[in-house]
Design an enzyme around this catalytic site. Sequence first.
Site, PDB file in Angstrom:
ATOM      1  N   ARG A   1      10.985  -1.253  11.034  1.00  0.00           N
ATOM      2  CA  ARG A   1       9.887  -0.865  11.911  1.00  0.00           C
ATOM      3  C   ARG A   1       9.802  -1.820  13.090  1.00  0.00           C
ATOM      4  O   ARG A   1      10.023  -3.016  12.946  1.00  0.00           O
ATOM      5  CB  ARG A   1       8.563  -0.885  11.118  1.00  0.00           C
TER       6      ARG A   1
ATOM      7  N   ARG B   1      11.769  -5.471   5.112  1.00  0.00           N
ATOM      8  CA  ARG B   1      11.517  -4.049   4.826  1.00  0.00           C
ATOM      9  C   ARG B   1      12.477  -3.121   5.571  1.00  0.00           C
ATOM     10  O   ARG B   1      12.815  -3.331   6.738  1.00  0.00           O
ATOM     11  CB  ARG B   1      10.079  -3.691   5.215  1.00  0.00           C
TER      12      ARG B   1
ATOM     13  N   LYS C   1       0.834  -1.210   0.000  1.00  0.00           N
ATOM     14  CA  LYS C   1       0.000   0.000   0.000  1.00  0.00           C
ATOM     15  C   LYS C   1       0.867   1.258   0.000  1.00  0.00           C
ATOM     16  O   LYS C   1       0.673   2.161  -0.801  1.00  0.00           O
ATOM     17  CB  LYS C   1      -0.937   0.014   1.227  1.00  0.00           C
TER      18      LYS C   1
ATOM     19  N   ARG D   1      -9.915   0.531   8.275  1.00  0.00           N
ATOM     20  CA  ARG D   1      -9.397  -0.773   8.694  1.00  0.00           C
ATOM     21  C   ARG D   1     -10.459  -1.585   9.425  1.00  0.00           C
ATOM     22  O   ARG D   1     -10.229  -2.758   9.711  1.00  0.00           O
ATOM     23  CB  ARG D   1      -8.255  -0.582   9.706  1.00  0.00           C
TER      24      ARG D   1
ATOM     25  N   ARG E   1      -0.496  -8.997  13.275  1.00  0.00           N
ATOM     26  CA  ARG E   1      -1.076  -8.023  12.332  1.00  0.00           C
ATOM     27  C   ARG E   1      -1.880  -8.747  11.251  1.00  0.00           C
ATOM     28  O   ARG E   1      -2.928  -8.285  10.822  1.00  0.00           O
ATOM     29  CB  ARG E   1       0.037  -7.166  11.708  1.00  0.00           C
TER      30      ARG E   1
HETATM   31  P1  AP5 Z   1       4.829  -1.576   1.971  1.00  0.00           P
HETATM   32  O1  AP5 Z   1       4.524  -0.777   0.762  1.00  0.00           O
HETATM   33  O2  AP5 Z   1       5.525  -0.901   3.089  1.00  0.00           O
HETATM   34  O3  AP5 Z   1       3.528  -2.352   2.473  1.00  0.00           O
HETATM   35  P2  AP5 Z   1       2.233  -1.818   3.227  1.00  0.00           P
HETATM   36  O4  AP5 Z   1       1.056  -2.462   2.598  1.00  0.00           O
HETATM   37  O5  AP5 Z   1       2.252  -0.329   3.321  1.00  0.00           O
HETATM   38  O6  AP5 Z   1       2.467  -2.500   4.628  1.00  0.00           O
HETATM   39  P3  AP5 Z   1       2.397  -1.909   6.117  1.00  0.00           P
HETATM   40  O7  AP5 Z   1       3.131  -2.846   6.996  1.00  0.00           O
HETATM   41  O8  AP5 Z   1       2.793  -0.471   6.155  1.00  0.00           O
HETATM   42  O9  AP5 Z   1       0.883  -2.025   6.375  1.00  0.00           O
HETATM   43  P4  AP5 Z   1       0.214  -2.017   7.702  1.00  0.00           P
HETATM   44  O10 AP5 Z   1      -1.158  -1.910   7.232  1.00  0.00           O
HETATM   45  O11 AP5 Z   1       0.480  -3.143   8.618  1.00  0.00           O
HETATM   46  O12 AP5 Z   1       0.902  -0.779   8.491  1.00  0.00           O
HETATM   47  P5  AP5 Z   1       0.415   0.676   8.839  1.00  0.00           P
HETATM   48  O13 AP5 Z   1       1.584   1.541   8.904  1.00  0.00           O
HETATM   49  O14 AP5 Z   1      -0.730   1.060   7.991  1.00  0.00           O
HETATM   50  O15 AP5 Z   1       5.705  -2.829   1.475  1.00  0.00           O
HETATM   51  C1  AP5 Z   1       6.215  -3.770   2.402  1.00  0.00           C
HETATM   52  C2  AP5 Z   1       7.566  -4.313   1.923  1.00  0.00           C
HETATM   53  O16 AP5 Z   1       7.354  -5.023   0.692  1.00  0.00           O
HETATM   54  C3  AP5 Z   1       8.609  -3.220   1.562  1.00  0.00           C
HETATM   55  O17 AP5 Z   1       9.875  -3.680   1.936  1.00  0.00           O
HETATM   56  C4  AP5 Z   1       8.511  -3.068   0.046  1.00  0.00           C
HETATM   57  O18 AP5 Z   1       9.759  -2.678  -0.529  1.00  0.00           O
HETATM   58  C5  AP5 Z   1       8.129  -4.482  -0.366  1.00  0.00           C
HETATM   59  N1  AP5 Z   1       7.272  -4.517  -1.553  1.00  0.00           N
HETATM   60  C6  AP5 Z   1       6.208  -3.729  -1.814  1.00  0.00           C
HETATM   61  N2  AP5 Z   1       5.628  -4.069  -2.972  1.00  0.00           N
HETATM   62  C7  AP5 Z   1       6.346  -5.123  -3.450  1.00  0.00           C
HETATM   63  C8  AP5 Z   1       6.245  -5.942  -4.604  1.00  0.00           C
HETATM   64  N3  AP5 Z   1       5.257  -5.753  -5.503  1.00  0.00           N
HETATM   65  N4  AP5 Z   1       7.139  -6.941  -4.765  1.00  0.00           N
HETATM   66  C9  AP5 Z   1       8.121  -7.158  -3.856  1.00  0.00           C
HETATM   67  N5  AP5 Z   1       8.288  -6.407  -2.740  1.00  0.00           N
HETATM   68  C10 AP5 Z   1       7.395  -5.416  -2.540  1.00  0.00           C
HETATM   69  O19 AP5 Z   1      -0.170   0.462  10.303  1.00  0.00           O
HETATM   70  C11 AP5 Z   1       0.678   0.171  11.406  1.00  0.00           C
HETATM   71  C12 AP5 Z   1      -0.142   0.139  12.689  1.00  0.00           C
HETATM   72  O20 AP5 Z   1      -0.752   1.418  12.911  1.00  0.00           O
HETATM   73  C13 AP5 Z   1      -1.320  -0.851  12.709  1.00  0.00           C
HETATM   74  O21 AP5 Z   1      -0.901  -2.136  13.097  1.00  0.00           O
HETATM   75  C14 AP5 Z   1      -2.224  -0.180  13.738  1.00  0.00           C
HETATM   76  O22 AP5 Z   1      -1.794  -0.412  15.045  1.00  0.00           O
HETATM   77  C15 AP5 Z   1      -2.058   1.290  13.455  1.00  0.00           C
HETATM   78  N6  AP5 Z   1      -3.031   1.781  12.452  1.00  0.00           N
HETATM   79  C16 AP5 Z   1      -2.738   2.367  11.250  1.00  0.00           C
HETATM   80  N7  AP5 Z   1      -3.862   2.694  10.612  1.00  0.00           N
HETATM   81  C17 AP5 Z   1      -4.895   2.313  11.412  1.00  0.00           C
HETATM   82  C18 AP5 Z   1      -6.299   2.372  11.294  1.00  0.00           C
HETATM   83  N8  AP5 Z   1      -6.899   2.890  10.219  1.00  0.00           N
HETATM   84  N9  AP5 Z   1      -7.041   1.886  12.322  1.00  0.00           N
HETATM   85  C19 AP5 Z   1      -6.479   1.378  13.431  1.00  0.00           C
HETATM   86  N10 AP5 Z   1      -5.155   1.283  13.610  1.00  0.00           N
HETATM   87  C20 AP5 Z   1      -4.366   1.741  12.607  1.00  0.00           C
HETATM   88 MG    MG Z   2       2.458   1.074   4.894  1.00  0.00          MG
END
Ligand code: AP5
Ligand code: MG
Length: 249
Positions: free
Chosen positions: A185, A152, A40, A115, A196
């Site tokens: 992270r 990552r 994402k 979410r 997660r």
């Molecule tokens: P990346 O692009 O970073 O993936 P992502 O989908 O953004 O994954 P996240 O871990 O950021 O998602 P998340 O939903 O758990 O975390 P968030 O910060 O939102 O890619 C990942 C890796 O893969 C990278 O190394 C990249 O290079 C690689 N990659 C990407 N595409 C690729 C491809 N096509 N091929 C190969 N490699 C690839 O949330 C964190 C925490 O915040 C949550 O756990 C929660 O506690 C809180 N939070 C955030 N939003 C909310 C909400 N709306 N409600 C409640 N709690 C929330």
């Molecule tokens: Mg992300």
Amino acid sequence: MKTFAIALLGLLMTIQPLKATNQPEKPIVIILLGAPGSGKGTQAVELGQAFHIPHISTGDLLRENIKNNTALGQQAKSYMDKGQLTPDELILDILFERISKPDCSRGYLLDGFPRTSAQAHELEDSLRDKVQFAVFYLKVSDEQVIERLSGRLICKKCNRIFHKTSNPPKQEGICDSCGGELYQRSDDKPEVIQERLRVYHEQTKPLEEFYRKQGVLNEVDASGTSGDVLKTLEAKISELHPALSTSKI
Ligand code: AP5
Ligand code: MG
């Protein structure tokens, strides 16, 4: 009669330019839905630049609050470290505050929001009739999630995302874009990744059906390279909203 004709002409002159340039009448809200690690953040950065709309990641907003040691950051940290969702009321406040800013007037990309069913309903209730929703569900396997998140790396300064093997920085530990230091992270530990994923399947995956029923869901195979996934997303967005791809700020 003459007054009516003049009024009609005036109305047509206002409508015509909108038709000619195919401008969307409402701001576009692009939602990137998908498991942790589905890409994402990686895709949202590129799409934001390509379509000139802001990328809003609730995870990044929370991490910013943690870095600045705000009251919200202190509350959110305990949930994030465990891999659990931060309570809806905390997230909704920061999300609605962010999307009220002037740079969101043409539309924006949501990464990591909604979410939960409550968040999706809240967004729907607040924005229905005011915006056009386009939801992209990035599909990857749990195995890919684990592999991607375990490798990552993120820049401390500009948040650019790398991967140890699939997208390594040119110089180890240093960001290609700004020279900032790269870090892992704290929630990218194996046991937190598992939690997660569990939380995702339980609370976020049902949103796929919610948006499918509304006819705004686009499924995207996100298992290929990030370049391939980007091409697919750009093509779908341009097809759905032609004016967005050509318009400039
Ligand atoms: P990346 O692009 O970073 O993936 P992502 O989908 O953004 O994954 P996240 O871990 O950021 O998602 P998340 O939903 O758990 O975390 P968030 O910060 O939102 O890619 C990942 C890796 O893969 C990278 O190394 C990249 O290079 C690689 N990659 C990407 N595409 C690729 C491809 N096509 N091929 C190969 N490699 C690839 O949330 C964190 C925490 O915040 C949550 O756990 C929660 O506690 C809180 N939070 C955030 N939003 C909310 C909400 N709306 N409600 C409640 N709690 C929330
Ligand atoms: Mg992300």
